[in-house]
Scaffold this active site. Structure first.
Site: not given
Ligand code: GRF
Length: 191
Positions: A87-88, A102-104, A140
């Site tokens: 966490i930054l 970010n992707t979550h 998030d």
């Molecule tokens: C993804 O599901 C992302 O949303 C989450 O960590 C995972 C990363 O997967 N924060 P990878 O390391 O790219 O396989």
């Protein structure tokens, strides 16, 4: 446009980005990990800015400043977190305001945090998914750019469900980043 990707883990999303030809200029990790090896295999410059602690004495702000200095050295336009495990703090959100993504692995605002997939299973939801969003100081949170649903199947465990979600992330994140690179974000982000 120069894209930096922050990673900590297996790096399958980073790998997909590189395969798709996104202009990844730098990959930064907070620990040695497979993602860094994958980046090197793609010929992408890498940097491991290792944490000196995973305990209570970790100086998050000092770490963030160190990371920002490394990003500044290569003149980055957009930062994409892809499984980054630290966490930054405020310095990165000041320096790169409106330019951190970010992707979550959940449909935010449901299930923020590290255990999104476990929590989705524990709640018995029938549909979950993934969210691509601008990152802000609060973990998030931030304006949502794209979401897609993923079904939860009766026999799912954390690994199988997470992998089904990641298959979607690998496409949706790339599509979203591409559209931003085609029409660069301004520093003012509408909420
Ligand atoms: C993804 O599901 C992302 O949303 C989450 O960590 C995972 C990363 O997967 N924060 P990878 O390391 O790219 O396989």
């Amino acid at each position: 446009m120069r894209l930096a990707v922050l990673v900590s883990g297996t790096g399958t999303i980073l790998d997909a980005m590189a395969d798709a030809g996104l202009p990844v200029s730098l990959v930064v990790a907070d620990r040695p990990c497979r993602a860094i090896e994958l980046a090197a295999g793609h010929g992408i410059p890498t940097s491991v800015v290792e944490r000196d602690s995973f305990g209570d004495d970790f100086d998050r702000t000092a770490y963030t400043e160190k990371l920002v200095a490394g990003l500044d050295a290569v003149d980055i336009d957009l930062i994409a977190m892809a499984g980054f495990g630290t966490i930054l703090e405020q310095p990165i959100y000041e320096r790169f305001a409106g330019r951190i993504l970010n992707t979550h692995p959940s449909l935010l605002p449901a299930f923020p945090g590290w255990h999104a997939v476990e929590e989705a299973l524990a709640h018995g939801v029938q549909v979950t998914g993934c969210t691509v969003h601008y990152a802000e100081l609060e973990v998030d949170s931030g304006p949502i750019l794209a979401q897609e649903t993923v079904p939860v199947l009766p026999d799912d465990d954390v690994a199988s469900l997470h992998e089904r979600i990641k298959a979607v992330e690998r496409r949706l994140y790339i599509e979203t980043i591409r559209s931003l690179l085609d029409a660069p974000p301004t520093r003012e982000v509408c909420k």
